[in-house]
Enzyme design. Structure first.
Site, PDB file in Angstrom:
ATOM      1  N   ASP A  30       0.849  -1.193   0.000  1.00  0.00           N
ATOM      2  CA  ASP A  30       0.000   0.000   0.000  1.00  0.00           C
ATOM      3  C   ASP A  30       0.889   1.248   0.000  1.00  0.00           C
ATOM      4  O   ASP A  30       1.897   1.308   0.695  1.00  0.00           O
ATOM      5  CB  ASP A  30      -0.919  -0.015   1.234  1.00  0.00           C
ATOM      6  CG  ASP A  30      -2.077   0.945   1.097  1.00  0.00           C
ATOM      7  OD1 ASP A  30      -3.227   0.476   0.981  1.00  0.00           O
ATOM      8  OD2 ASP A  30      -1.842   2.179   1.102  1.00  0.00           O
ATOM      9  N   ASN A  87     -12.939  -3.582   2.618  1.00  0.00           N
ATOM     10  CA  ASN A  87     -13.900  -2.500   2.762  1.00  0.00           C
ATOM     11  C   ASN A  87     -14.860  -2.531   1.572  1.00  0.00           C
ATOM     12  O   ASN A  87     -14.430  -2.730   0.436  1.00  0.00           O
ATOM     13  CB  ASN A  87     -13.174  -1.147   2.801  1.00  0.00           C
ATOM     14  CG  ASN A  87     -12.225  -1.042   3.987  1.00  0.00           C
ATOM     15  OD1 ASN A  87     -12.504  -1.572   5.053  1.00  0.00           O
ATOM     16  ND2 ASN A  87     -11.097  -0.368   3.800  1.00  0.00           N
ATOM     17  N   GLY A  93     -15.916   2.163   4.051  1.00  0.00           N
ATOM     18  CA  GLY A  93     -14.665   2.903   3.941  1.00  0.00           C
ATOM     19  C   GLY A  93     -13.908   2.643   2.645  1.00  0.00           C
ATOM     20  O   GLY A  93     -12.720   2.930   2.550  1.00  0.00           O
ATOM     21  N   HIS A 100     -10.299  -5.289  -3.267  1.00  0.00           N
ATOM     22  CA  HIS A 100      -8.965  -5.537  -2.703  1.00  0.00           C
ATOM     23  C   HIS A 100      -9.079  -5.977  -1.259  1.00  0.00           C
ATOM     24  O   HIS A 100      -9.979  -5.554  -0.528  1.00  0.00           O
ATOM     25  CB  HIS A 100      -8.068  -4.302  -2.815  1.00  0.00           C
ATOM     26  CG  HIS A 100      -8.688  -3.044  -2.293  1.00  0.00           C
ATOM     27  ND1 HIS A 100      -9.610  -2.307  -3.011  1.00  0.00           N
ATOM     28  CD2 HIS A 100      -8.531  -2.387  -1.117  1.00  0.00           C
ATOM     29  CE1 HIS A 100      -9.984  -1.255  -2.311  1.00  0.00           C
ATOM     30  NE2 HIS A 100      -9.353  -1.282  -1.138  1.00  0.00           N
TER      31      HIS A 100
HETATM   32  P1  5GP Z   1      -9.895   1.309   0.476  1.00  0.00           P
HETATM   33  O1  5GP Z   1     -10.161   2.501   1.348  1.00  0.00           O
HETATM   34  O2  5GP Z   1     -10.515   1.476  -0.896  1.00  0.00           O
HETATM   35  O3  5GP Z   1     -10.245   0.007   1.112  1.00  0.00           O
HETATM   36  O4  5GP Z   1      -8.320   1.242   0.300  1.00  0.00           O
HETATM   37  C1  5GP Z   1      -7.649   1.793  -0.789  1.00  0.00           C
HETATM   38  C2  5GP Z   1      -6.175   1.679  -0.486  1.00  0.00           C
HETATM   39  O5  5GP Z   1      -5.458   1.901  -1.687  1.00  0.00           O
HETATM   40  C3  5GP Z   1      -5.672   2.698   0.530  1.00  0.00           C
HETATM   41  O6  5GP Z   1      -5.077   2.022   1.633  1.00  0.00           O
HETATM   42  C4  5GP Z   1      -4.655   3.528  -0.270  1.00  0.00           C
HETATM   43  O7  5GP Z   1      -3.546   3.915   0.508  1.00  0.00           O
HETATM   44  C5  5GP Z   1      -4.280   2.585  -1.395  1.00  0.00           C
HETATM   45  N1  5GP Z   1      -3.866   3.239  -2.608  1.00  0.00           N
HETATM   46  C6  5GP Z   1      -4.534   4.239  -3.251  1.00  0.00           C
HETATM   47  N2  5GP Z   1      -3.864   4.605  -4.359  1.00  0.00           N
HETATM   48  C7  5GP Z   1      -2.765   3.806  -4.423  1.00  0.00           C
HETATM   49  C8  5GP Z   1      -1.685   3.711  -5.359  1.00  0.00           C
HETATM   50  O8  5GP Z   1      -1.606   4.430  -6.354  1.00  0.00           O
HETATM   51  N3  5GP Z   1      -0.729   2.776  -5.103  1.00  0.00           N
HETATM   52  C9  5GP Z   1      -0.795   1.951  -4.010  1.00  0.00           C
HETATM   53  N4  5GP Z   1       0.213   1.081  -3.856  1.00  0.00           N
HETATM   54  N5  5GP Z   1      -1.790   2.027  -3.117  1.00  0.00           N
HETATM   55  C10 5GP Z   1      -2.767   2.941  -3.319  1.00  0.00           C
END
Ligand code: 5GP
Ligand code: ZN
Length: 114
Positions: A30, A87, A93, A100
């Site tokens: 992440d 999530n 969230g 993922h």
């Molecule tokens: P969500 O809130 O959708 O469950 O989690 C999305 C996750 O994707 C977050 O923890 C955020 O830090 C991660 N994330 C968002 N954009 C990127 C990116 O461009 N690269 C990586 N490696 N992680 C990302």
């Protein structure tokens, strides 16, 4: 899907720190880690949310447990332990609409989650 950030990481159009990949799953660190170990495990197929899983995804989802196991092994966190989180939609969230699994480890997790 061309506008999806995770699809771009999977296709290596943009860089990601790859942890594991196979024909169905892709795992990378992440970008904004919430624990010393924070890996995102994503299906190669663009599936927006947990609500979009269909019957034909059964085999893919069936392999998720072993992928989590492999990623935890690669990161050496099986014994201390780890947490996995999915999530779903705004109340869950979810910010990125490509399904993922978060694998978090390297610190004591708390309960209930925020
Ligand atoms: P969500 O809130 O959708 O469950 O989690 C999305 C996750 O994707 C977050 O923890 C955020 O830090 C991660 N994330 C968002 N954009 C990127 C990116 O461009 N690269 C990586 N490696 N992680 C990302
Ligand atoms: Zn996608």
């Amino acid at each position: 899907m061309s506008s999806c950030i995770f699809c771009k990481i999977i296709s290596k159009e943009i860089a990601g720190k790859i942890v594991y990949e196979d024909d169905q799953w892709f795992a990378f660190d992440d970008i904004n880690p919430q624990a010393p170990v924070h890996v995102l495990i994503v299906p190669r197929e663009h599936i927006p949310t947990l609500n979009d899983l269909k019957e034909h995804h059964r085999d893919m989802i069936g392999s998720l447990g072993s992928v989590i196991n492999k990623v935890a092994g690669i990161k050496n966190v099986k014994d201390p332990g780890f947490r996995v989180v999915i999530n779903c939609n705004p109340d869950g969230g979810q910010l990125v609409y490509h399904l993922h699994v978060h694998l978090l480890a390297g610190r004591q997790m708390t309960w209930p989650p925020g």
